[in-house]
Each structure stands twice: as structure tokens, then as C-alpha cells.
Scaffold this active site. Sequence first.
Site, PDB file in Angstrom:
ATOM      1  N   LYS A  37     -13.792  -5.751   9.391  1.00 12.05           N
ATOM      2  CA  LYS A  37     -14.361  -4.752   8.473  1.00 12.05           C
ATOM      3  C   LYS A  37     -15.845  -4.533   8.779  1.00 12.05           C
ATOM      4  O   LYS A  37     -16.335  -3.403   8.728  1.00 12.05           O
ATOM      5  CB  LYS A  37     -14.136  -5.197   7.029  1.00 12.05           C
ATOM      6  CG  LYS A  37     -12.646  -5.179   6.653  1.00 12.05           C
ATOM      7  CD  LYS A  37     -12.370  -5.934   5.369  1.00 12.05           C
ATOM      8  CE  LYS A  37     -10.909  -5.911   4.983  1.00 12.05           C
ATOM      9  NZ  LYS A  37     -10.561  -6.865   3.929  1.00 12.05           N
ATOM     10  N   ILE A  86     -12.850   0.931  -2.543  1.00 10.05           N
ATOM     11  CA  ILE A  86     -14.259   1.373  -2.618  1.00 10.05           C
ATOM     12  C   ILE A  86     -14.497   2.440  -1.544  1.00 10.05           C
ATOM     13  O   ILE A  86     -14.243   2.189  -0.371  1.00 10.05           O
ATOM     14  CB  ILE A  86     -15.234   0.192  -2.361  1.00 10.05           C
ATOM     15  CG1 ILE A  86     -14.910  -1.003  -3.267  1.00 10.05           C
ATOM     16  CG2 ILE A  86     -16.676   0.637  -2.543  1.00 10.05           C
ATOM     17  CD1 ILE A  86     -15.740  -2.248  -2.969  1.00 10.05           C
ATOM     18  N   GLY A  89      -0.968 -11.586  -3.829  1.00 11.25           N
ATOM     19  CA  GLY A  89      -0.850 -10.506  -2.844  1.00 11.25           C
ATOM     20  C   GLY A  89      -2.160 -10.058  -2.217  1.00 11.25           C
ATOM     21  O   GLY A  89      -2.214  -9.043  -1.544  1.00 11.25           O
ATOM     22  N   GLY A 139     -10.812  -1.780   0.567  1.00 12.15           N
ATOM     23  CA  GLY A 139      -9.716  -1.166  -0.199  1.00 12.15           C
ATOM     24  C   GLY A 139     -10.051   0.080  -0.983  1.00 12.15           C
ATOM     25  O   GLY A 139     -10.098   1.188  -0.433  1.00 12.15           O
ATOM     26  N   VAL A 186       0.837  -1.211   0.000  1.00  6.68           N
ATOM     27  CA  VAL A 186       0.000   0.000   0.000  1.00  6.68           C
ATOM     28  C   VAL A 186       0.872   1.260   0.000  1.00  6.68           C
ATOM     29  O   VAL A 186       0.603   2.217  -0.742  1.00  6.68           O
ATOM     30  CB  VAL A 186      -0.973  -0.003   1.214  1.00  6.68           C
ATOM     31  CG1 VAL A 186      -1.872   1.224   1.176  1.00  6.68           C
ATOM     32  CG2 VAL A 186      -1.813  -1.272   1.230  1.00  6.68           C
ATOM     33  N   ASP A 202     -10.802 -11.296   9.261  1.00  3.58           N
ATOM     34  CA  ASP A 202     -10.546 -10.055   8.510  1.00  3.58           C
ATOM     35  C   ASP A 202     -11.880  -9.405   8.109  1.00  3.58           C
ATOM     36  O   ASP A 202     -12.063  -8.189   8.287  1.00  3.58           O
ATOM     37  CB  ASP A 202      -9.696 -10.374   7.268  1.00  3.58           C
ATOM     38  CG  ASP A 202      -9.441  -9.142   6.422  1.00  3.58           C
ATOM     39  OD1 ASP A 202      -8.585  -8.328   6.815  1.00  3.58           O
ATOM     40  OD2 ASP A 202     -10.107  -8.968   5.382  1.00  3.58           O
ATOM     41  N   GLU A 224     -10.518   5.307   5.432  1.00  2.43           N
ATOM     42  CA  GLU A 224     -11.335   4.790   4.325  1.00  2.43           C
ATOM     43  C   GLU A 224     -10.807   3.467   3.767  1.00  2.43           C
ATOM     44  O   GLU A 224     -11.566   2.565   3.428  1.00  2.43           O
ATOM     45  CB  GLU A 224     -11.374   5.842   3.201  1.00  2.43           C
ATOM     46  CG  GLU A 224     -12.196   5.457   2.003  1.00  2.43           C
ATOM     47  CD  GLU A 224     -13.673   5.289   2.338  1.00  2.43           C
ATOM     48  OE1 GLU A 224     -14.340   6.297   2.586  1.00  2.43           O
ATOM     49  OE2 GLU A 224     -14.148   4.129   2.361  1.00  2.43           O
ATOM     50  N   GLU A 250      -3.521 -11.957   3.516  1.00  3.36           N
ATOM     51  CA  GLU A 250      -2.637 -11.423   4.559  1.00  3.36           C
ATOM     52  C   GLU A 250      -1.407 -12.344   4.636  1.00  3.36           C
ATOM     53  O   GLU A 250      -1.455 -13.500   4.190  1.00  3.36           O
ATOM     54  CB  GLU A 250      -3.351 -11.427   5.919  1.00  3.36           C
ATOM     55  CG  GLU A 250      -4.650 -10.633   5.951  1.00  3.36           C
ATOM     56  CD  GLU A 250      -4.459  -9.142   5.744  1.00  3.36           C
ATOM     57  OE1 GLU A 250      -3.622  -8.534   6.426  1.00  3.36           O
ATOM     58  OE2 GLU A 250      -5.148  -8.564   4.893  1.00  3.36           O
TER      59      GLU A 250
END
Length: 433
Positions: A205, A136, A187, A134, A14, A201, A129, A190
Site C-alpha cells: 500500500k 478511505i 475477516g 479500503g 468485497v 501488505d 481506490e 488475509e
Amino acid sequence: MKAISIGMLGLGTVGSGVVTIIENHQDKLMHQVGCPIKIKKILVNNINKPRAVEIPQELLTTNANEILEDPEIDVVIEVMGGVDHTKGYLLKALQQKKHVVTANKDLMAVYGTELHTVAAENGCDLFYEASVAGGIPILRSLVDGLASDRILKMMGIVNGTTNFILTKMTKQGAAYAEVLKEAQELGFAEADPTSDVGGLDAARKMTILATLGFSMKVDLDDVKVQGITQITEDDLKYAKQLGYTMKLLGIASRDEDDKVEVSVQPTLLPENHPLASVNDEYNAVYVFGDAVGETMFYGPGAGSLPTATSVVSDLVGVIKNMRLGVNGRSAVTPQYPKKLKSADEIFSKYFLRLHVYDEVGTFADITGIFSKHKVSFEKILQMPLKRKETAEIVLVTHHASLKDYEEILNELKDLPAVKEIKCSYRVERGERG
Ligand code: NDP
Ligand code: HSE
């Protein structure tokens, strides 16, 4: 005009995307915020590691204080991951009056409230955000775009790795372990994919989505979580035969009394449901609002540039607030106290697959248990199995309370006619389930 200086924690997938977007979109960003954006320092583990982006060596450091204690740095972008020590860094950044942008769902799902409090006390922005889905822009859509509505239900495919695995298993008959390896190589997964395939995960979220969407502090422990590790080819085959697609779905719903339910579990969706066609590593969040009705937000849920788009958009938000002098005022204080639905207030349809002894009376015994709980069937299939004297029953119930359904499962387990309960999944339809 004086440049805004930022410090970054992390320069991996990132972080590299953030650097790329800040460099490649400098004109557009300058137009948006009215000044240049300068990356002053980047924290990494290993200064000598090859990087996906060209970056002057002197920008890299292994000492977080070169960022956290630098009075010239206005904004800290955290894209390093981790929870406890990362929380310490972000608390220090906020106490030093630095605004924070983070992509870290693990951290925000657990310590979001504490970090928001410290941010507000210090007049700082804290934006995240990128932490959900990711690329969106779903958090802004909930907080700003749908601010006038009362959100009743959110259903999210919010983990790219599991969506990739289920898509390949369903469409190509691929083996679970093989596809997981591919997701790791691409990728999406995790570093340790346990939290992807185990549903944690997605649960993190959904905690963030439910807290913002329902304006209620929902905790990670409130989320019922089941992952995809137990799903078999037969489950997918029968689901398809009955007209359903399997997705790992985060579901958050609220009733008229503002009681909520949040869960993550493999769920069957009718093939014509908008979420059923969200494939591969893509994410989508279906939001049903009292006034707006059905909406759906779709896009890449992970990856370098998509995730970095959300991070840099948050940065733009911070700098615009700096220009207006309104930082630290956008933290959303929950409107409602937390009220969770109990098992007799959660209603759904269920898909159930059983292996039974093929004898006179078996079917009557099974239906008797469902009738006792006043639960009827919407669909039912019965096939003989290869092994003589056994048969397979696949059924879909009409709506039942979770309490009734769990009691039915317990009673079926004890029924001599039932050899094995092979699987059981929730079935969703849409706005009301
Ligand atoms: P990576 O593992 O690719 O990168 C992590 C970076 O942080 C590396 O540059 C690493 O340094 C550095 N780093 C990690 N720990 C430390 C430490 N203790 N001290 C100093 N530097 C450290 O992670 P990602 O870029 O994939 O993810 C970053 C964050 O974004 C995570 O919170 C993740 O959950 C979140 N996220 C990721 C998405 C994705 O698609 N990858 C999507 C949405 C959110 P070095 O390079 O030297 O090893
Ligand atoms: N491992 C995560 C996923 C990355 O597969 O969705 C994005 O949060």
C-alpha cells in the site's frame, strides 16, 4: 438510456459488497451516471457455494472468457485477488477495450506501471481506490484533492489486522496469537496473514501511496519492511511509560532534492499525535503538504461495504469518463525520476531497550558509543532486573541518521557490558519526524 454492463471477477467479501451497493444505491448511481448499471456476469471458483448476496445462478461462471470476450461488457471489476493469473485477465480485459476497476494492492504494487501503460494504449481507465485503506478515498485525495500541493510526508496506518492486534495488546494486554485469530475470524486478515503481520501488505500500500503522492515510480523492493511479530508486552509497557503508542506505520518522506524514503515498521508515536488515537481495525493516512500542512484521512481500511464503496465510486468515475469521452487519460505519468535517500540522509529518533551487566562503568561505556556518533538522549530509564547483576536500560535518542544509529547498534552488540539488545524502534513526531 442503455445500461452499462459490467463483469465482475470474484464474489467474496468485497464482491458481495459491490453487488449490494449497486443494487441498494441504484437511484443515486443512476442520477450520477445517467444510466442503469447492470451486472452481466460474475467469475467465481465454485458456482454452488452459498453466497452472502442473492444472485441469479445464471450470472455466475467459472469461465473468465465469458466476461473478458463479451463485447457487451464495458467495465471489468476485479475483486478476486491473486497476482499472476489475475494480471493476465486484466491485460486481456484492457486489450479488449474494457475499463478496469480493481481492489488488488498485491497486483497494483508490482504491476501497476505495466497495467497503466496497456490501459492508456487502449484508451481505457484503470482505477484502484480500494487497494489502499479500503473505504478511505485516499488515492483521489492525493491525485486530485492535493493536486496543487507538494507532498512532503505521508504516514499511514494502512493495515487493519496489525492495528487491531496492537490496539488489543496495548489496551487489554491481550496475547498476540489470540488477537490474530480474532482478526482472522472478523475477516480483516488475509487468508494467509503472513503478509499482514510481516508488514508486506502495508508495504504494498505504501508503494502505491508513495508513487502517487510523490509522482515518482517507487518499487516494492525500495520499501524497508519490518512487521509486528517480534513486539513484546514489555516493549508496549515501556513505550507507554515514556508517553508513546506503538503503531505499524508506513512512512514515506521526500526531501528538498526529491530524494525519498519509504518504510514500514513498528513505530512509537507521542500519545497526542493524531495517528496515535487510530485504533482497532481502522486505518488512517496522515499527509503533510508544503502548503496545506497537516491533513489526516481516517476510516475503515477493510470490510465488505467500506471497500465496495471505493470500488463502486471508481465505477462511477469510469462511467462519467465514458459519458465525456475521456477514458484512458487520467493515468498519472511520474514527474520525477526515482531517487532514494541513503542511510545517512534518513533521520529519526529511536527507542532502544537493553539488558546490561550492572557494573561500574557500564553506563559510561554505553554513552561513550552514542557520544562518538554525536547522538544524544532525549529520555532514559534504568531499572534493576530480577536477576541480580543485570539491569534494564530504556532510552529514546534525539535525531540520528540511520547510518549512525545502525553503527551504534553494531557497536553495542559487541560491547561486553551489553547482555542483550531487547528491541529497537523508530520514534516519529510529525511532519519532519
Ligand atoms: P475473497 O476471498 O472473499 O473472495 C475472492 C472471490 O474471488 C471469491 O468469490 C472466489 O470465488 C473468487 N476467486 C478467487 N480466485 C479465483 C479464480 N482463480 N477463479 C475464479 N474465481 C476466483 O476475497 P476478498 O473479497 O476479501 O478480496 C478481494 C480483493 O480485494 C483482494 O485483492 C483483496 O486484497 C482486496 N481487498 C480486500 C479487502 C477486504 O476487506 N476483504 C479490503 C481491500 C482490498 P469463490 O467464492 O467461488 O471461492
Ligand atoms: N488484510 C488487510 C488489512 C485487508 O488487514 O488491512 C485490507 O487491505
